[in-house]
Design a protein around this motif. Structure first.
Motif, mmCIF file in Angstrom:
data_model
loop_
_atom_site.group_PDB
_atom_site.id
_atom_site.type_symbol
_atom_site.label_atom_id
_atom_site.label_comp_id
_atom_site.label_asym_id
_atom_site.label_seq_id
_atom_site.Cartn_x
_atom_site.Cartn_y
_atom_site.Cartn_z
ATOM 1 N N THR A 71 0.817 -1.212 0.000
ATOM 2 C CA THR A 71 0.000 0.000 0.000
ATOM 3 C C THR A 71 0.850 1.260 0.000
ATOM 4 O O THR A 71 0.358 2.333 0.305
ATOM 5 N N ASP A 72 2.129 1.127 -0.339
ATOM 6 C CA ASP A 72 2.981 2.316 -0.284
ATOM 7 C C ASP A 72 3.086 3.044 -1.611
ATOM 8 O O ASP A 72 3.806 4.019 -1.732
ATOM 9 N N GLY A 73 2.357 2.567 -2.627
ATOM 10 C CA GLY A 73 2.335 3.295 -3.882
ATOM 11 C C GLY A 73 3.491 3.025 -4.819
ATOM 12 O O GLY A 73 3.590 3.668 -5.848
ATOM 13 N N TRP A 74 4.376 2.098 -4.504
ATOM 14 C CA TRP A 74 5.522 1.824 -5.364
ATOM 15 C C TRP A 74 5.117 0.873 -6.478
ATOM 16 O O TRP A 74 5.487 -0.286 -6.520
ATOM 17 N N VAL A 75 4.335 1.379 -7.415
ATOM 18 C CA VAL A 75 3.791 0.567 -8.503
ATOM 19 C C VAL A 75 4.908 -0.003 -9.375
ATOM 20 O O VAL A 75 4.791 -1.116 -9.886
ATOM 21 N N LEU A 76 6.004 0.712 -9.530
ATOM 22 C CA LEU A 76 7.107 0.190 -10.337
ATOM 23 C C LEU A 76 7.653 -1.102 -9.755
ATOM 24 O O LEU A 76 8.095 -1.981 -10.491
ATOM 25 N N ASP A 77 7.630 -1.254 -8.444
ATOM 26 C CA ASP A 77 8.047 -2.513 -7.828
ATOM 27 C C ASP A 77 7.125 -3.641 -8.250
ATOM 28 O O ASP A 77 7.574 -4.742 -8.572
ATOM 29 N N ALA A 78 5.834 -3.400 -8.266
ATOM 30 C CA ALA A 78 4.860 -4.415 -8.663
ATOM 31 C C ALA A 78 5.088 -4.832 -10.109
ATOM 32 O O ALA A 78 5.057 -6.019 -10.445
ATOM 33 N N GLU A 79 5.332 -3.861 -10.959
ATOM 34 C CA GLU A 79 5.570 -4.149 -12.368
ATOM 35 C C GLU A 79 6.816 -5.019 -12.531
ATOM 36 O O GLU A 79 6.820 -5.999 -13.283
ATOM 37 N N PHE A 80 7.873 -4.697 -11.786
ATOM 38 C CA PHE A 80 9.113 -5.465 -11.863
ATOM 39 C C PHE A 80 8.916 -6.884 -11.313
ATOM 40 O O PHE A 80 9.335 -7.859 -11.936
ATOM 41 N N ILE A 81 8.281 -7.001 -10.158
ATOM 42 C CA ILE A 81 8.054 -8.313 -9.560
ATOM 43 C C ILE A 81 7.249 -9.189 -10.512
ATOM 44 O O ILE A 81 7.578 -10.361 -10.731
ATOM 45 N N ALA A 82 6.202 -8.637 -11.102
ATOM 46 C CA ALA A 82 5.373 -9.409 -12.021
ATOM 47 C C ALA A 82 6.165 -9.852 -13.257
ATOM 48 O O ALA A 82 5.935 -10.935 -13.791
ATOM 49 N N ALA A 83 7.108 -9.039 -13.689
ATOM 50 C CA ALA A 83 7.911 -9.374 -14.871
ATOM 51 C C ALA A 83 8.940 -10.463 -14.594
ATOM 52 O O ALA A 83 9.459 -11.077 -15.526
ATOM 53 N N THR A 84 9.230 -10.716 -13.324
ATOM 54 C CA THR A 84 10.250 -11.712 -12.981
ATOM 55 C C THR A 84 9.604 -12.981 -12.434
ATOM 56 O O THR A 84 10.034 -13.518 -11.419
ATOM 57 N N ASP A 85 8.617 -13.473 -13.151
ATOM 58 C CA ASP A 85 7.972 -14.722 -12.745
ATOM 59 C C ASP A 85 8.956 -15.882 -12.931
ATOM 60 O O ASP A 85 10.014 -15.723 -13.545
ATOM 61 N N PRO A 86 8.646 -17.054 -12.369
ATOM 62 C CA PRO A 86 9.598 -18.177 -12.412
ATOM 63 C C PRO A 86 10.064 -18.559 -13.817
ATOM 64 O O PRO A 86 11.249 -18.820 -14.022
ATOM 65 N N GLN A 87 9.171 -18.586 -14.792
ATOM 66 C CA GLN A 87 9.589 -18.961 -16.145
ATOM 67 C C GLN A 87 10.600 -17.972 -16.706
ATOM 68 O O GLN A 87 11.544 -18.361 -17.390
ATOM 69 N N THR A 88 10.395 -16.698 -16.411
ATOM 70 C CA THR A 88 11.328 -15.681 -16.884
ATOM 71 C C THR A 88 12.690 -15.859 -16.230
ATOM 72 O O THR A 88 13.724 -15.808 -16.901
ATOM 73 N N VAL A 89 12.701 -16.096 -14.927
ATOM 74 C CA VAL A 89 13.969 -16.302 -14.214
ATOM 75 C C VAL A 89 14.674 -17.547 -14.748
ATOM 76 O O VAL A 89 15.880 -17.531 -15.004
ATOM 77 N N LEU A 90 13.943 -18.636 -14.947
ATOM 78 C CA LEU A 90 14.554 -19.864 -15.474
ATOM 79 C C LEU A 90 15.100 -19.646 -16.884
ATOM 80 O O LEU A 90 16.175 -20.158 -17.221
ATOM 81 N N ALA A 91 14.401 -18.879 -17.710
ATOM 82 C CA ALA A 91 14.897 -18.580 -19.055
ATOM 83 C C ALA A 91 16.179 -17.748 -18.988
ATOM 84 O O ALA A 91 17.122 -17.994 -19.754
ATOM 85 N N LEU A 92 16.229 -16.788 -18.075
ATOM 86 C CA LEU A 92 17.450 -15.987 -17.908
ATOM 87 C C LEU A 92 18.611 -16.845 -17.418
ATOM 88 O O LEU A 92 19.754 -16.679 -17.868
#
Length: 132
Positions: free
Chosen positions: A48-69
């Motif tokens: 609830t702190d308004g750091w929407v960019l954190d949410a966007e980044f976290i969502a972009a680093t899902d497990p499949q993305t991390v495994l592909a990297l």
């Protein structure tokens, strides 16, 4: 560059909720809030702190993305190891070190004509930016 524990990242990614992940944000009377959601719209993380960019980044680093990297990094490391093995240093008399791949070696084992000092341009390109 920071050393990465790829094995630990892989373990964590395989144990996490599968992706893809998404995120949403909303305004409330108390301010902005956001949530990261799995593919079934279950909240994985909320804030609830308004750091929407954190949410966007976290969502972009899902497990499949991390495994592909991780796979891409490991593949690059394997290819670099092959190139390093090809461009290994060879000591020649009296006290020179040359690149065994870039220098011209005659059938009798002697080097002649094109003799490239080690590290050659290929090795320099591989090590550019290394802190070693």
């Amino acid at each position: 560059m920071t050393d990465l524990d790829l094995a630990e990242l892989e373990r964590l990614a395989k144990a996490a909720t599968p992706g893809p992940w998404s995120w949403c944000a909303k305004q409330t009377a108390d301010g902005d809030s956001w949530a990261v959601l799995d593919s079934h719209d279950h909240a994985l993380a909320m804030n609830t702190d308004g750091w929407v960019l954190d949410a966007e980044f976290i969502a972009a680093t899902d497990p499949q993305t991390v495994l592909a990297l991780i796979e891409r990094a490991e593949s690059a490391e394997r290819r670099i190891a092959v190139v390093r093995e090809m461009h290994r240093p060879i000591d020649i008399e009296p006290s020179d070190t040359i690149c065994g791949e870039c220098s011209l070696q005659l059938p009798n084992g002697h080097f002649f004509g094109k003799v490239v000092e080690w590290p050659c341009e290929t090795v320099k390109a591989l090590t550019e930016g290394d802190e070693q």
